[in-house]
Design a protein around this motif. Structure first.
Motif, mmCIF file in Angstrom:
data_model
loop_
_atom_site.group_PDB
_atom_site.id
_atom_site.type_symbol
_atom_site.label_atom_id
_atom_site.label_comp_id
_atom_site.label_asym_id
_atom_site.label_seq_id
_atom_site.Cartn_x
_atom_site.Cartn_y
_atom_site.Cartn_z
ATOM 1 N N ALA A 170 -4.355 7.286 2.942
ATOM 2 C CA ALA A 170 -4.984 6.383 3.902
ATOM 3 C C ALA A 170 -6.401 6.865 4.189
ATOM 4 O O ALA A 170 -6.603 7.904 4.782
ATOM 5 C CB ALA A 170 -4.169 6.332 5.186
ATOM 6 N N GLN A 195 -8.330 4.040 9.173
ATOM 7 C CA GLN A 195 -7.347 3.742 10.212
ATOM 8 C C GLN A 195 -7.497 2.311 10.711
ATOM 9 O O GLN A 195 -6.993 1.967 11.762
ATOM 10 C CB GLN A 195 -7.512 4.735 11.373
ATOM 11 C CG GLN A 195 -7.265 6.170 10.978
ATOM 12 C CD GLN A 195 -5.894 6.374 10.373
ATOM 13 O OE1 GLN A 195 -4.892 5.867 10.876
ATOM 14 N NE2 GLN A 195 -5.839 7.112 9.282
ATOM 15 N N HIS A 246 -4.061 0.751 2.273
ATOM 16 C CA HIS A 246 -4.446 1.955 3.021
ATOM 17 C C HIS A 246 -5.956 2.014 3.235
ATOM 18 O O HIS A 246 -6.422 2.463 4.287
ATOM 19 C CB HIS A 246 -3.953 3.199 2.282
ATOM 20 C CG HIS A 246 -2.483 3.418 2.415
ATOM 21 N ND1 HIS A 246 -1.876 3.764 3.598
ATOM 22 C CD2 HIS A 246 -1.476 3.326 1.499
ATOM 23 C CE1 HIS A 246 -0.577 3.893 3.429
ATOM 24 N NE2 HIS A 246 -0.303 3.633 2.159
ATOM 25 N N TYR A 287 3.881 -8.419 8.008
ATOM 26 C CA TYR A 287 3.697 -6.975 8.185
ATOM 27 C C TYR A 287 2.282 -6.713 8.697
ATOM 28 O O TYR A 287 1.308 -7.235 8.147
ATOM 29 C CB TYR A 287 3.915 -6.221 6.866
ATOM 30 C CG TYR A 287 5.250 -6.508 6.219
ATOM 31 C CD1 TYR A 287 6.422 -5.989 6.755
ATOM 32 C CD2 TYR A 287 5.328 -7.309 5.083
ATOM 33 C CE1 TYR A 287 7.656 -6.264 6.166
ATOM 34 C CE2 TYR A 287 6.550 -7.584 4.492
ATOM 35 C CZ TYR A 287 7.713 -7.066 5.039
ATOM 36 O OH TYR A 287 8.924 -7.342 4.458
ATOM 37 N N ASN A 347 1.099 -3.367 9.557
ATOM 38 C CA ASN A 347 0.671 -1.975 9.459
ATOM 39 C C ASN A 347 0.857 -1.501 8.019
ATOM 40 O O ASN A 347 1.686 -2.042 7.269
ATOM 41 C CB ASN A 347 1.436 -1.086 10.443
ATOM 42 C CG ASN A 347 2.921 -1.019 10.123
ATOM 43 O OD1 ASN A 347 3.340 -0.331 9.193
ATOM 44 N ND2 ASN A 347 3.729 -1.733 10.907
ATOM 45 N N PRO A 348 0.096 -0.498 7.580
ATOM 46 C CA PRO A 348 0.127 -0.053 6.179
ATOM 47 C C PRO A 348 1.495 0.423 5.710
ATOM 48 O O PRO A 348 1.871 0.171 4.565
ATOM 49 C CB PRO A 348 -0.901 1.088 6.157
ATOM 50 C CG PRO A 348 -1.844 0.777 7.268
ATOM 51 C CD PRO A 348 -0.991 0.170 8.338
ATOM 52 N N LYS A 349 2.251 1.098 6.582
ATOM 53 C CA LYS A 349 3.544 1.639 6.160
ATOM 54 C C LYS A 349 4.510 0.519 5.768
ATOM 55 O O LYS A 349 5.150 0.563 4.709
ATOM 56 C CB LYS A 349 4.145 2.485 7.278
ATOM 57 C CG LYS A 349 5.489 3.111 6.916
ATOM 58 C CD LYS A 349 6.032 3.951 8.060
ATOM 59 C CE LYS A 349 7.413 4.525 7.692
ATOM 60 N NZ LYS A 349 7.971 5.333 8.810
ATOM 61 N N ASP A 350 4.635 -0.509 6.614
ATOM 62 C CA ASP A 350 5.545 -1.616 6.312
ATOM 63 C C ASP A 350 5.081 -2.392 5.081
ATOM 64 O O ASP A 350 5.904 -2.843 4.273
ATOM 65 C CB ASP A 350 5.634 -2.558 7.517
ATOM 66 C CG ASP A 350 6.346 -1.924 8.697
ATOM 67 O OD1 ASP A 350 7.029 -0.892 8.490
ATOM 68 O OD2 ASP A 350 6.206 -2.442 9.824
ATOM 69 N N ARG A 392 3.387 -1.196 2.533
ATOM 70 C CA ARG A 392 3.660 -0.380 1.345
ATOM 71 C C ARG A 392 5.118 -0.540 0.915
ATOM 72 O O ARG A 392 5.407 -0.748 -0.274
ATOM 73 C CB ARG A 392 3.341 1.087 1.630
ATOM 74 C CG ARG A 392 3.708 1.992 0.475
ATOM 75 C CD ARG A 392 3.379 3.443 0.745
ATOM 76 N NE ARG A 392 3.651 4.230 -0.454
ATOM 77 C CZ ARG A 392 2.883 5.180 -0.919
ATOM 78 N NH1 ARG A 392 1.758 5.465 -0.295
ATOM 79 N NH2 ARG A 392 3.212 5.853 -1.995
ATOM 80 N N ASN A 393 6.027 -0.434 1.871
ATOM 81 C CA ASN A 393 7.446 -0.566 1.538
ATOM 82 C C ASN A 393 7.750 -1.947 0.955
ATOM 83 O O ASN A 393 8.539 -2.077 0.014
ATOM 84 C CB ASN A 393 8.299 -0.323 2.784
ATOM 85 C CG ASN A 393 8.209 1.112 3.274
ATOM 86 O OD1 ASN A 393 7.925 2.023 2.487
ATOM 87 N ND2 ASN A 393 8.447 1.326 4.562
#
Length: 689
Positions: free
Chosen positions: A293, A296, A332, A361, A363-366, A368-369
């Motif tokens: 990342a 932010q 990211h 989604y 945010n980056p985490k969700d 990505r998944n």
């Protein structure tokens, strides 16, 4: 001696006849534009009657190449309306072209154009040979043939051809895995395939049906083989047409999948990016790790972004995984969040489908998944169909479109599309979508005959200046364009396709308040003004509205920067009080130029809409011409006793499209839709370079 003298005399006579022979001068029509003629310098003959407003001219002395050649010649004084011979010389493009009125022809101004020309009397320059037949280009041309003119000059005819079934030679290669290979259906030249194994050749004389497009096979079922870069196999796995890429001599380290590192950014309302990557990478390039990342989130990069993901068979499984890693890196790098950029993905093959929309989604985490779980669709590369789908379905309020954020589409394409993209892209641009293209492994020289729509990237992207297209030589080099793409997507000021005909103008209404109008009819005029205004997107950064009322004198009712919401503008229009008096329309136009349009923003289109019910007491032609030369697009609307000749003088050329007349005030409402449609048609026909 007698024979010698006889031969000498005969040679002299032949030379005289040759010298006396007049060269053939080709004739062109009034509507022929210089940009359509390939020859850099030529002499031609213009017919009579080219002094007509429908033949557009841009510039003075030096003209933009999409001007009418003959009308420009009249404007320059090289010929008159009776026609005649002219000499045309192509020169480089200019940063600006000045409009003027000369010799009965009004030329228009233009900010810049890629090519220019000079025109003068048709006298040949010493030592220059001029063609007897001109070469014409066509934007739809796909074939060029040579013909010989009566004078012996060889010229090219450019015309459009459509694929027809032709005899095809097929090559079948014996390899460790069963494959079927064919040559390009548009050519009778076979494409040989070289493998370490024995190769056998079979010939099929049956006519092959033309295919919509050929793609490379990005994944091979075998490793460790070496294939000549010039040799290609064409395969059809699972019904998809694919083109086999030469297999490089590398092995992927066990447990170390190839990743693409990098992120790309996109912030235009309708730009298309195209990345093309032809070729393979070294071992070092295959050992790249995912990009961490790097951001932010960037609140200044508030864009609504849709990636069109290539799920066709041509990409193969391995490169499909590389594409997913690239998208993760972009996520990211952008720092997806509700205060900054939001992102959704549409995967295309034979048909497009939404994997997830803007609000799914945040945010980056969700994200990505979700990207890691996307399965490959397969099929062809129908990008045109995908762009139509996105334009109609993706950017809706229900899917998370935020309204104030620019709409951006980034198209990932492996090689080239298997359908046409031009019309779907045009409609998307007109809807305010910024289209970027990222083209990976573009068509090689010997493969371009398979591309259905030549120059498809330029036909699709928001602007053809290079900002909206990225070409990548290999899927294994894709990581290098992450940051450049992200930077472009977030450069909101350059996302010019976010500007549409409804949100990019300064519109000044010039309203006749003379005694002949009357109180009741004046309220009808104000309702007409309100009905036009409410069709636009009004704010201090979008379309702005101003108004002037005039009689013998003029009064600024409100300026462009007075009101920044649609409701405030409509309320201000309703509060305008009827003045009553004489009719000095010319003075009102000059007043509008000085009090309204000199304060217009540089990036806004200046539009004047004048409504009057009678003949002016003063001259309207000079003030109107001055306004035109200062870039004001003028519409004139006449009611009852308005003079048609004055309406046409006030209106921007062509007058028929910019002037309207109606017998009664109650019928003014009929012009709302035609007026809006004309404004949008003009806006959408602007050059895209």
């Amino acid at each position: 001696l007698g024979v010698f003298l006889t031969c000498t005399f005969a040679a002299k006579e032949a030379t005289k006849r040759t010298k006396k022979a007049k060269p053939y001068i080709p004739q062109i029509d009034c509507d022929v534009k210089a940009g359509k003629i390939i020859n850099p310098e030529f002499i031609a003959k213009c017919p009579p009657g080219c002094q007509d407003v429908k033949y557009r001219v841009y510039g003075t002395d030096i003209y933009a190449s999409f001007s009418s050649v003959c009308s420009a010649a009249i404007h320059s004084g090289a010929i008159d309306n009776a026609g005649g011979k002219i000499l045309v010389q192509k020169v480089a493009g200019h940063a600006g072209y000045r409009g003027s009125f000369s010799n009965g022809v009004r030329s228009l101004s233009l900010p810049r154009w890629r090519e220019s020309f000079l025109v003068s009397e048709g006298k040949p320059r010493k030592g220059v040979t001029y063609p007897s037949t001109l070469e014409f280009s066509s934007s739809k041309s796909t074939a060029i043939d040579c013909v010989t003119a009566p004078t012996g000059d060889t010229v090219r005819k450019v015309y459009q051809t459509s694929p027809v079934p032709m005899p095809t030679t097929q090559m079948a290669a014996t390899t460790p895995t069963p494959t079927t290979t064919t040559t390009d259906p548009f050519s009778t030249t076979p494409k040989p395939t070289t493998t370490p194994a024995t190769t056998k050749t079979t010939t099929d004389s049956a006519a092959a049906k033309p295919q919509p497009g050929l793609h490379r096979v990005r994944d091979t079922a075998f490793r460790g083989t070496s294939t000549s870069a010039s040799n290609r196999n064409i395969l059809r796995p699972s019904g998809g047409i694919q083109r086999q890429e030469p297999v490089a001599t590398f092995r992927r380290p066990a447990g170390s999948p190839a990743h693409l590192a990098g992120a790309a950014q996109h912030t235009s309302k309708e730009p298309l990016f195209s990345f093309v990557s032809p070729g393979f990478a070294s071992k070092e390039e295959l050992n790249l790790k995912p990009l961490g990342a790097t951001s932010q989130g960037n609140p200044s990069c508030k864009v609504d972004l849709s990636f069109l993901m290539d799920g066709s068979w041509s990409i193969g499984k391995r490169r499909f995984q590389l594409q997913k890693q690239f998208l993760i890196n972009v996520v990211h790098a952008l720092g997806i969040n509700t205060a900054g950029p939001l992102m959704g993905i549409v995967q295309y093959g034979d048909d497009p489908s939404t994997e997830f929309n803007l609000r799914t989604y945040t945010n980056p985490k969700d994200l990505r998944n979700a990207i890691e779980k996307i399965p490959q669709k397969g099929g062809l590369s129908n990008i045109g169909k995908a762009l139509s789908f996105v334009n109609k379905n993706f950017f809706s309020d229900a899917n998370g479109n935020r309204g104030g954020a620019p709409n951006v589409v980034v198209v990932m394409v492996d090689g080239w599309p298997t359908d046409r993209v031009e019309e779907a892209s045009r409609l998307a641009r007109e809807s305010g979508i910024n289209i970027f293209f990222v083209t990976i492994e573009a068509a090689a020289q010997n493969e371009k005959q398979n591309v259905i729509e030549p120059n498809f990237v330029d036909k699709a992207v928001c602007r053809t200046n290079g900002f909206y297209s990225i070409t990548v030589p290999s899927w294994f080099s894709l990581h290098k364009v992450v940051q450049p793409l992200v930077k472009r997507v977030c450069d909101i000021d350059r996302l010019v396709c976010s500007k549409t005909c409804l949100n990019s103008a300064d519109i000044g209404f010039v309203i006749d308040g003379s005694s002949s109008v009357g109180t009741g009819n004046f309220r009808t005029v104000l309702q007409f003004v309100a009905n036009i205004s409410k069709e636009f997107e009004i704010s201090d950064t979008d379309t702005r509205i101003g108004a002037i009322q005039y009689t013998y004198e003029q009064r600024l009712e409100f300026s462009f920067d007075k009101y920044s919401t649609k409701q405030d503008v409509l309320s201000a229009i309703k509060r305008i009080n009827y003045w009553s008096g004489g009719t000095s329309t010319g003075a009102a136009i000059s007043y509008a130029s000085e009090q309204l349009f000199t304060k217009s923003k540089p990036n806004k289109r200046k539009i004047m809409i004048l409504i009057t019910d009678g003949r002016s007491y003063d001259d309207v032609r000079v003030p109107a011409l001055t306004a035109h030369q200062n870039g004001v697009i003028a519409y004139s609307i006449g009611v009852a006793w308005a003079a048609q000749d004055e309406l046409e003088a006030i209106a921007t050329d062509p007058d028929k499209e910019h002037s309207f007349f109606v017998d009664e005030f109650d019928n003014l409402y009929q012009f709302v839709n035609p007026l809006i449609q004309n404004i949008c048609t003009e806006f959408n026909s602007q050059p895209r370079n």
